[in-house]
Design a protein around this motif. Structure first.
Motif, PDB file in Angstrom:
ATOM      1  N   GLU A  15      41.393  39.254  39.850  1.00  7.93           N
ATOM      2  CA  GLU A  15      40.701  40.453  39.381  1.00  7.93           C
ATOM      3  C   GLU A  15      41.549  41.244  38.394  1.00  7.93           C
ATOM      4  O   GLU A  15      42.767  41.193  38.433  1.00  7.93           O
ATOM      5  N   SER A  73      37.577  50.010  46.635  1.00 15.60           N
ATOM      6  CA  SER A  73      36.887  48.811  47.121  1.00 15.60           C
ATOM      7  C   SER A  73      37.066  48.631  48.624  1.00 15.60           C
ATOM      8  O   SER A  73      37.909  49.260  49.248  1.00 15.60           O
ATOM      9  N   ILE A  79      47.680  44.270  44.451  1.00 14.17           N
ATOM     10  CA  ILE A  79      46.314  43.784  44.639  1.00 14.17           C
ATOM     11  C   ILE A  79      46.109  43.436  46.104  1.00 14.17           C
ATOM     12  O   ILE A  79      46.937  42.797  46.722  1.00 14.17           O
ATOM     13  N   LYS A  80      44.983  43.869  46.632  1.00 13.04           N
ATOM     14  CA  LYS A  80      44.713  43.586  48.039  1.00 13.04           C
ATOM     15  C   LYS A  80      43.569  42.597  48.211  1.00 13.04           C
ATOM     16  O   LYS A  80      43.246  42.210  49.314  1.00 13.04           O
ATOM     17  N   ASP A  81      42.911  42.216  47.135  1.00 11.29           N
ATOM     18  CA  ASP A  81      41.770  41.301  47.233  1.00 11.29           C
ATOM     19  C   ASP A  81      40.719  41.764  48.233  1.00 11.29           C
ATOM     20  O   ASP A  81      40.264  40.994  49.081  1.00 11.29           O
ATOM     21  N   ASN A  82      40.365  43.041  48.118  1.00  7.82           N
ATOM     22  CA  ASN A  82      39.301  43.573  48.960  1.00  7.82           C
ATOM     23  C   ASN A  82      37.933  43.155  48.428  1.00  7.82           C
ATOM     24  O   ASN A  82      37.772  42.969  47.235  1.00  7.82           O
ATOM     25  N   PRO A  83      36.961  43.052  49.317  1.00  6.93           N
ATOM     26  CA  PRO A  83      35.590  42.822  48.838  1.00  6.93           C
ATOM     27  C   PRO A  83      35.043  44.086  48.159  1.00  6.93           C
ATOM     28  O   PRO A  83      35.669  45.142  48.239  1.00  6.93           O
ATOM     29  N   LYS A 128      32.659  40.842  42.650  1.00  7.66           N
ATOM     30  CA  LYS A 128      33.999  40.663  42.101  1.00  7.66           C
ATOM     31  C   LYS A 128      34.454  39.214  42.031  1.00  7.66           C
ATOM     32  O   LYS A 128      35.520  38.940  41.522  1.00  7.66           O
ATOM     33  N   TYR A 129      33.707  38.280  42.586  1.00  7.66           N
ATOM     34  CA  TYR A 129      34.183  36.904  42.623  1.00  7.66           C
ATOM     35  C   TYR A 129      33.628  36.069  41.473  1.00  7.66           C
ATOM     36  O   TYR A 129      32.721  36.474  40.771  1.00  7.66           O
TER      37      TYR A 129
END
Lengths: 372, 393
Positions: free
Chosen positions: B279, A297, A276-280, B36-37
Motif C-alpha cells: 500500500e 484504517s 505499515i500495519k496492513d490493516n483492512p 485496499k488489496y
C-alpha cells in the motif's frame, strides 16, 4: 549524493502531557490517526534527500524502536547510510534542553565517520512537513556556518518558549533573543522552530571545545558565538505546531480537521511515512453516523462520531457517541457510551453507558489500557 | 542460493479479458480488490503465510503495473536472500524465443529457474483467485499419500459445476476421473487450479507435453488428463474455506460486495491469517460534515462529503458534496465531483466523474451483466453525462 546528514532529538520529555508521555517520549506519542510525532521529522528529512539519520533516543526507547524497526518504512534500511540509533544521556531533573550537546558528544563517531558537509538537526516533538532542500540551498548560497529555520510569528498561536531573532536584509541573523528573557514585546517577528543546519566540521569543533562542560544547549553556544559564526535564517510555513502539553496535543490534532492544515501536512507532493500495519479498510455499519472526522484504517464504526480523530483498529459499538475526542489505536467503546473532549490512550475499553467528559481547555486523558 | 523444498510457480500472465475495462491497462492479478488489496495479494500472502519463500511469477500480458506492484516482494515478506520473488517474462534463447503458449508451456520454458533451486516439489498457483489457504497442509497431504500430483479441490454448488474442472475420487481420495467443464458433471468436486507436483514427475510431463504438437500446453486440459492416463498417483486435497473466482465482472462484483456482510468481513480480514498488500502510506480518511456513510468499506486517503451506501471506497477516493454512491465499487484514486449519482457501478482506477452525472440509471432494455456498469481505468466522464446500467464505458 546528499550533502547533509540528519540528527533528530527524539528524547524531549515533558511532564505536561499527562498520561500520554508516561511510558513514551513525546516523539513516540501517536498523532493524526496513524502516525507518531517522530514520523513528521523523519519523513521531512527523508523527503529532503537525507539518507543518513541519527536518532537521539531517550531512556524509554522501546516504543520508538518498536515503531522504527530498521527504518524500512522511511527507506532507511540502507547499505550506505541509513538509520542510526544514538543513545542519549540520561537526564536528571531540570534537563530542559532543546539540543543538549552531551547527547552528541557521546556519539561523536556518528559525526566523524560521515563525509557529508552539513548536518540538519531537528527536534522530534513537532508536527510539520518541511522540505529542507530550500534551506540547504540558502545555506549553500550564503556560505553560512549555521542556518536557522524560522517561522514568521502570526499572532495566532500561543508562543511561550520560543526564541526570537532579528535579521538584516541579507537574512543574516544579527540578534538572538534568549527565550528566558522576560517582557518581550509581541510583534510580528521571526521565531526559531528548533530546526537548523550546521556545518559538520563546525559542529564537531563545538562539541570538542565544550567537552568539559556537562550539559549545555547547542542553541546557547550559537548565541554566545553569534559574532564569530555566519548565521543565517531560512523561512518555512509548513510547521503546524509543537506538542508540549495536553492542550497542544488536543488543539494540533483538531487542527487536522481543517483542510488548510491537512493540505500543508498531507496533501502535498511530500508524503509522511509511517510503520505499515496492513490493516483492512474501515467498516461502517448501517447505524454509523460520522461527520467532520478523520478515521484511520481497520476500524469498525457503528456509532456516532463528530469532530473527532479515530486511530487504527478502533471499535465503536452501536449507539455510542464520540464528540470532540481523540481515540488512540485499538480502543473499544461499547454500546451507548459517550465521550466529549476526551483523549483515550491505546487499548482503552469503555464499557456500555459510561460518559466521559472533559472540556476544551482541559481535555480528559484516559491512560493506556484502562477499563472504564 | 539454497536448495528449496518447494518452489511456487504463479501464473499471472493471462489477459483476463472477461473483466473488460478493468484489465485494459493492467494484468488481472493487479486489479484492485476489496478496497485496499489487489487480486495477487491473496496468493502472495498465502505463500508468505505458508513459508514458501521462492515464488516465480510468470507474466506476459501488460506486465508493467503488476511488476511495479510486486517489486521485490517485500510487502509480503518475500524478499528473502535464499529465494524471493522472481518475475519471469517470456525470453529469447540461443536459437529462438516464443511467447508463453499455455500455462504448462510457461512453466516448461522456465524449467531452468526451477532446476536452479532444485526443489522436491513445485506448487502451481494461479494469480486470479481470491482465497486464503495454508499450502503447508496440502503439502503434508501430498507427502502422506506419497502422491505424484495433488490437486486442491473444493465443493461447488451442483448447478455451477459445469463451469469448473470436475474430479471424481475413490475412497482414498485418489482421482479416478478429471473432466474440464463437463456438460453433465459426475461430481461437484472442482479443481481450484492449485497443483502440487513432484518436480521430477512434472519435468518429465512438461517435456513430453512440449513434444506433442496436438497439445494446448495447458495444465487442466493436457497435463493432468495425460498423467492420469499414465496411471500416476494423482490425489485430491479437499480445501474448506474462503475461495472466490473473480474472473468475470459479475463474480468480481459479487465477491467484493460480499465483504460488506459481517460474516464475510472476518473471512477476509481474520488477523490470524493476514493478507498483506503493497500500500501507499496515505493519511486517515476524512469524513466531512455533509457526509453520510452506511454499510461500507472506506480506505485511507479518501475524502468523503457525500452519501455512500453499501459501497467500497478504495484508497485516495474523493467524493464531492451532494454525491450519492450506492451499491458501487470505487477503485483507487477515483474522483466523483459534486452532485453526481452512481448506482451499482465499478469505477476504474483514476477515473474522474465530473459534476451532475448519473451513472447506472435504468434503461429501456434489460441491462447486460446483471445491471453492473463499468467505467474504465483513467476514464473521464464529462459533466452531466447519463450512463445506463449494464454499460461498459
Amino acid at each position: 549524493m546528499s550533502n547533509a546528514i540528519g540528527i533528530i532529538y527524539a528524547n524531549t520529555a515533558t511532564d505536561s502531557l499527562q498520561g500520554l508521555a508516561l511510558e513514551r517520549p513525546i516523539a513516540a506519542v501517536p498523532f493524526g490517526g496513524r502516525y507518531r510525532i517522530l514520523d513528521f521529522a523523519l519523513s521531512s528529512m527523508v523527503n529532503s534527500g537525507i539518507r543518513t539519520i541519527g536518532l537521539v533516543t531517550p531512556h524509554h526507547y522501546r516504543p520508538l524502536l518498536d515503531h522504527l524497526g530498521a527504518g524500512k518504512a522511511w527507506f532507511l534500511d540502507r547499505k550506505d547510510g541509513g538509520l542510526f540509533i544514538l543513545p542519549g544521556v540520561f537526564h536528571g531533573l531540570g534537563g530542559n534542553h532543546t539540543f543538549c550537546i552531551k547527547d552528541l558528544q557521546n556519539n561523536m563517531e556518528y559525526l566523524d565517520k560521515d563525509f557529508a558537509e552539513n548536518v540538519v538537526i531537528s527536534s522530534g516533538d513537532q508536527i510539520f512537513n518541511i522540505n529542507f532542500k530550500q534551506a540547504l540551498e540558502v545555506h549553500d548560497d550564503k556560505n553560512a556556518d549555521v542556518t536557522l529555520i524560522y517561522k514568521e510569528m502570526d499572532n495566532s498561536g500561543e508562543l511561550t518558549n520560543e526564541m526570537f531573532f532579528d535579521m538584516d536584509k541579507d537574512q543574516k541573523v544579527s540578534n538572538i533573543q534568549d527565550k528566558k528573557v522576560p517582557g518581550r514585546i509581541k510583534i510580528v517577528q521571526p521565531y526559531f522552530v528548533n530546526m537548523l543546519i550546521i556545518r559538520r566540521e563546525i559542529l564537531s569543533n563545538i562539541l570538542e571545545k565544550y567537552s568539559s562542560i556537562g550539559c549545555m544547549d547547542l542553541i546557547d553556544i550559537l548565541i554566545a558565538n553569534l559574532e564569530v559564526l555566519k548565521i543565517y535564517g531560512s523561512p518555512t510555513c509548513s510547521l503546524i505546531g509543537t506538542i508540549r502539553t495536553v492542550k497542544d496535543y488536543f488543539d494540533r490534532s483538531m487542527d487536522l480537521l481543517d483542510l488548510g492544515v491537512r493540505g500543508k501536512l498531507w496533501l502535498g507532493a511530500d508524503h509522511i511515512h509511517t510503520k505499515i500495519k496492513d490493516n483492512p479498510p474501515t467498516q461502517y455499519t448501517s447505524q454509523a453516523k460520522v461527520s467532520n472526522s478523520l478515521i484511520a484504517s481497520g476500524c469498525t464504526i457503528a456509532g456516532e462520531v463528530v469532530n473527532s480523530i479515530i486511530f487504527r483498529g478502533v471499535i465503536l459499538e452501536q449507539g455510542c457517541k464520540i464528540k470532540n475526542s481523540i481515540i488512540l489505536p485499538k480502543c473499544h467503546i461499547h454500546a451507548n457510551a459517550q465521550t466529549d473532549y476526551a483523549i483515550l490512550d491505546k487499548s482503552v475499553k469503555v464499557n456500555g453507558e459510561n460518559v466521559l467528559k472533559g472540556s476544551s481547555d482541559h481535555p480528559l486523558v484516559v491512560l493506556k489500557r484502562t477499563v472504564i | 542460493m539454497r536448495k528449496q523444498e518447494c518452489v511456487a510457480m504463479l501464473l499471472a500472465g493471462g489477459q483476463g479479458s472477461r473483466l473488460g475495462g478493468l484489465t485494459r491497462i493492467r494484468a488481472k492479478p493487479a486489479v484492485s480488490f476489496c478496497g485496499k488489496y489487489r487480486i495477487i495479494d491473496f496468493t502472495l500472502s498465502n505463500c508468505s503465510n505458508s513459508n514458501i519463500n521462492t515464488v516465480g511469477v510468470l507474466i506476459q500480458y501488460k506486465p508493467f503495473l503488476l511488476n511495479s506492484y510486486i517489486g521485490l516482494g517485500s510487502a509480503w515478506d518475500l524478499d528473502n536472500p535464499y529465494g524471493g520473488v522472481h518475475i519471469l517474462p517470456p525470453f529469447l534463447g540461443e536459437k529462438a524465443g516464443s511467447w508463453y503458449n499455455g500455462t504448462a508451456n510457461a512453466v516448461y520454458q522456465n524449467n531452468q529457474f526451477i532446476d536452479f533451486y532444485d526443489p522436491e516439489y513445485v506448487i502451481v498457483l494461479s494469480g486470479d483467485h481470491v482465497y486464503k489457504m495454508d499450502y503447508t497442509l496440502m503439502l503434508k497431504f501430498h507427502k502422506e499419500k506419497n502422491s505424484d500430483i495433488t490437486i486442491a479441490t473444493l465443493e461447488v454448488p451442483w448447478e455451477e459445476a459445469s463451469r469448473f474442472g470436475i474430479l471424481s475420487v475413490d475412497e482414498d481420495k485418489r482421482i479416478t476421473k478429471f473432466t474440464e467443464k463437463p456438460l453433465e458433471p459426475s461430481s461437484n468436486l472442482a479443481s481450484m487450479g492449485v497443483y502440487i507436483f513432484n518436480w521430477s514427475i512434472l519435468k518429465q510431463a512438461l517435456i513430453a507435453d512440449a513434444g506433442d504438437s496436438q497439445s494446448q500446453n495447458d495444465f487442466g486440459q493436457n497435463i493432468i488428463p495425460q498423467q492420469l492416463k499414465q496411471g500416476k498417483r494423482v490425489y485430491a486435497y479437499k480445501f474448506e474455506g474462503y475461495w472466490r473466482d473473480v474472473g468475470t465482472i459479475e463474480s468480481y462484483y459479487q465477491a467484493n460486495m460480499e465483504s460488506l456482510r459481517a460474516g464475510h468481513f472476518l473471512n477476509i480480514f481474520d488477523p490470524k491469517f493476514r493478507i498483506f498488500s503493497n500500500e501507499d502510506i496515505l493519511p486517515p480518511h476524512f469524513v466531512g460534515s455533509t457526509a453520510e456513510i452506511n454499510n461500507s468499506l472506506v480506505c485511507n486517503g479518501c475524502i468523503v462529503h457525500g452519501k455512500v451506501i453499501n459501497s467500497i471506497l478504495a484508497p485516495g477516493v474523493f467524493v464531492g458534496k451532494g454525491v450519492q454512491i450506492e451499491d458501487s465499487i470505487l477503485l483507487p484514486n477515483v474522483k466523483v465531483h459534486d452532485g453526481s449519482v452512481i448506482v451499482k457501478t465499478i469505477v476504474g482506477e483514476n477515473a474522474e466523474i465530473m459534476r451532475h452525472c448519473r451513472i447506472g440509471v435504468e434503461g429501456l432494455l434489460a441491462p447486460k451483466q446483471e445491471g453492473i456498469t463499468v467505467i474504465e481505468d483513467n476514464h473521464l466522464v464529462p459533466e452531466g453525462s447519463i450512463i445506463e446500467a449494464g454499460n461498459n464505458v
